[in-house]
Design an enzyme around this catalytic site. Structure first.
Site, PDB file in Angstrom:
ATOM      1  N   HIS A   1      64.895  43.802 -18.633  1.00 10.09           N
ATOM      2  CA  HIS A   1      64.818  44.553 -19.877  1.00 10.09           C
ATOM      3  C   HIS A   1      64.755  46.032 -19.497  1.00 10.09           C
ATOM      4  O   HIS A   1      63.910  46.430 -18.677  1.00 10.09           O
ATOM      5  CB  HIS A   1      63.550  44.193 -20.646  1.00 10.09           C
ATOM      6  CG  HIS A   1      63.587  42.855 -21.333  1.00 10.09           C
ATOM      7  ND1 HIS A   1      63.886  41.682 -20.684  1.00 10.09           N
ATOM      8  CD2 HIS A   1      63.341  42.523 -22.635  1.00 10.09           C
ATOM      9  CE1 HIS A   1      63.828  40.685 -21.564  1.00 10.09           C
ATOM     10  NE2 HIS A   1      63.501  41.162 -22.747  1.00 10.09           N
TER      11      HIS A   1
ATOM     12  N   GLU B   1      64.924  49.448 -23.893  1.00 11.43           N
ATOM     13  CA  GLU B   1      64.514  48.972 -25.228  1.00 11.43           C
ATOM     14  C   GLU B   1      63.618  50.068 -25.823  1.00 11.43           C
ATOM     15  O   GLU B   1      63.949  50.663 -26.833  1.00 11.43           O
ATOM     16  CB  GLU B   1      63.772  47.631 -25.106  1.00 11.43           C
ATOM     17  CG  GLU B   1      63.327  47.045 -26.444  1.00 11.43           C
ATOM     18  CD  GLU B   1      62.499  45.763 -26.301  1.00 11.43           C
ATOM     19  OE1 GLU B   1      61.953  45.503 -25.211  1.00 11.43           O
ATOM     20  OE2 GLU B   1      62.372  45.033 -27.318  1.00 11.43           O
TER      21      GLU B   1
ATOM     22  N   ASP C   1      66.421  37.031 -28.974  1.00 10.64           N
ATOM     23  CA  ASP C   1      65.206  37.524 -28.307  1.00 10.64           C
ATOM     24  C   ASP C   1      64.013  36.574 -28.520  1.00 10.64           C
ATOM     25  O   ASP C   1      63.724  35.747 -27.661  1.00 10.64           O
ATOM     26  CB  ASP C   1      64.894  38.945 -28.778  1.00 10.64           C
ATOM     27  CG  ASP C   1      64.118  39.771 -27.757  1.00 10.64           C
ATOM     28  OD1 ASP C   1      63.809  39.259 -26.666  1.00 10.64           O
ATOM     29  OD2 ASP C   1      63.826  40.951 -28.046  1.00 10.64           O
TER      30      ASP C   1
ATOM     31  N   HIS D   1      63.716  34.367 -25.187  1.00  7.32           N
ATOM     32  CA  HIS D   1      62.453  34.006 -24.533  1.00  7.32           C
ATOM     33  C   HIS D   1      61.991  32.693 -25.152  1.00  7.32           C
ATOM     34  O   HIS D   1      61.713  32.650 -26.355  1.00  7.32           O
ATOM     35  CB  HIS D   1      61.402  35.094 -24.766  1.00  7.32           C
ATOM     36  CG  HIS D   1      61.821  36.449 -24.275  1.00  7.32           C
ATOM     37  ND1 HIS D   1      61.449  36.949 -23.051  1.00  7.32           N
ATOM     38  CD2 HIS D   1      62.611  37.405 -24.842  1.00  7.32           C
ATOM     39  CE1 HIS D   1      61.970  38.148 -22.888  1.00  7.32           C
ATOM     40  NE2 HIS D   1      62.686  38.451 -23.963  1.00  7.32           N
TER      41      HIS D   1
ATOM     42  N   HIS E   1      69.939  36.052 -24.261  1.00  3.48           N
ATOM     43  CA  HIS E   1      68.642  36.758 -24.288  1.00  3.48           C
ATOM     44  C   HIS E   1      67.718  36.044 -25.261  1.00  3.48           C
ATOM     45  O   HIS E   1      67.732  36.310 -26.458  1.00  3.48           O
ATOM     46  CB  HIS E   1      68.861  38.231 -24.686  1.00  3.48           C
ATOM     47  CG  HIS E   1      67.639  39.088 -24.603  1.00  3.48           C
ATOM     48  ND1 HIS E   1      67.686  40.436 -24.343  1.00  3.48           N
ATOM     49  CD2 HIS E   1      66.317  38.800 -24.738  1.00  3.48           C
ATOM     50  CE1 HIS E   1      66.456  40.936 -24.339  1.00  3.48           C
ATOM     51  NE2 HIS E   1      65.599  39.959 -24.598  1.00  3.48           N
TER      52      HIS E   1
END
Ligand code: HPA
Ligand code: ZN
Length: 341
Positions: free
Chosen positions: A204, A207, A285, A26, A24
């Site tokens: 996702h 969250e 992340d 980005h 995970h």
């Protein structure tokens, strides 16, 4: 104390060398302020910050949207294929230093095509760096194209159309950006088409959004993994279903802290997830924005939750078991963990 370790520093050394995968990440969220300035200068783009310190000072968020506003602004310095290469190469060097053996990287094409950057520019730059890192470090990779959920499904469909010539380099599709008010059900058709194309599916969910969004990700999108998934814990039936299915959750402790998904790291639910039999993994992340790469995430929760050696091994094993590698590659990495002391 420190079950399996003589001291916290022994545990830190163990984490640093533990073979792991990151599931995970980005890539645009790995843009360090130093590179942001360099690219702004190279491309003649002005950014509303006078110094690297000023950029870092702006990274104080009270929720996901606060972060996303600055994240989309930051990626505005990325223009050329070389920019996307340099961004990705910098992340892979950091990952290698953290004993990461395999990465599954998200990218947000709509954050670039909306600014006039061609889809091909983005993917060619990223994949060139992935190929270089494989040759240099032996790191393997998968690439996951995310749809921005605050945009329309029609926009996501058009993005999937643009991706068609590059499907040889794209392994999966995901769903990110502003969660609340943009449930998975908004994207049922485009994910159905992506699945029919043979792409892996992630989203996702949970969250900031409720457990209902996790159910939708499972039932309507057919996800192979759930990104974050924290709020699943509010629904015991959902926890039981995720555990029974062996569904991987890509958990991001420092992200959760910075975006106020948890108030304090001592309250992070990672250990609760493991104790409930959930296949949780640890990931960074958007490491540039949230204060640390994958090992910093492991270290933070290991200290706050006093994780044992057995729990750390479970997390590292989960990162490979939950990856999109084939069974032979997974077995090789699990054997490397078993051989690591
Ligand atoms: N959540 C949703 N969208 C995102 C994130 C995240 O943590 N990071 C980048 N886009
Ligand atoms: Zn994310």
């Amino acid at each position: 104390m420190h079950d399996g370790f003589a001291s916290a520093s022994d545990r830190a050394a163990y984490i640093n060398g533990l073979p792991k995968a990151e599931l995970h990440l980005h890539i645009e969220g790995s843009l360090e302020p130093e590179l942001m300035f360099e690219l702004a200068q190279r491309n003649g783009v002005t950014i509303p910050f006078a110094s690297v310190e000023e950029v870092r000072a702006a990274y104080a968020f009270s929720n996901l949207q606060d972060f996303l506003d600055i994240y989309y602004q930051g990626m505005g310095v990325l223009h050329t294929e070389q920019d996307f290469h340099d961004l990705t190469a910098a992340y892979l060097a950091r990952a290698h230093a953290d004993a990461v053996r395999h990465v599954e990287i998200f990218f947000d094409p709509q954050g670039h095509t909306a600014r006039g950057v061609a889809f091909g520019t983005v993917i060619t730059g990223i994949t060139r760096a992935l190929d270089d890192a494989h040759a240099r470090y032996g790191i393997t990779s998968k690439l996951i194209m995310c749809f921005l959920r605050h945009l329309s499904e029609a926009d996501a469909e058009a993005t999937l159309d643009e991706a068609l010539p590059y499907l040889g380099r794209i392994d999966g599709v995901g769903l990110d950006s502003s969660e609340v008010g943009h449930p998975p059900s908004k994207f049922t058709r485009v994910f159905t088409r992506a699945r029919a194309l043979g792409l892996k599916i992630v989203a996702h969910a949970g969250e900031e959004g409720p457990p209902a969004y996790v159910y939708e990700a499972l039932d309507l999108l057919g996800v192979d993994r759930v990104d974050h998934g924290n709020r699943s814990l509010e629904d015991p039936a959902l926890v039981a279903r995720l555990a029974t299915a062996g569904m991987t959750l890509t958990v991001c402790p420092l992200s959760n802290l910075k975006l106020c998904v948890v108030g304090d790291v001592a309250d992070h639910p990672l250990k609760i997830m493991l104790d409930a039999g959930l296949r949780a993994t640890v990931n960074s992340d958007d490491p540039s924005y949230f204060g640390g790469y994958v090992n910093a995430n492991y270290l933070t929760v290991a200290d706050a939750l006093d994780l044992s050696k057995a729990e750390l091994i479970t997390l590292a094993r989960n990162s490979f078991t939950g990856s999109f590698l084939d069974d032979a590659a997974k077995a090789k990495h699990l054997a490397a963990i078993a051989a690591y002391t």
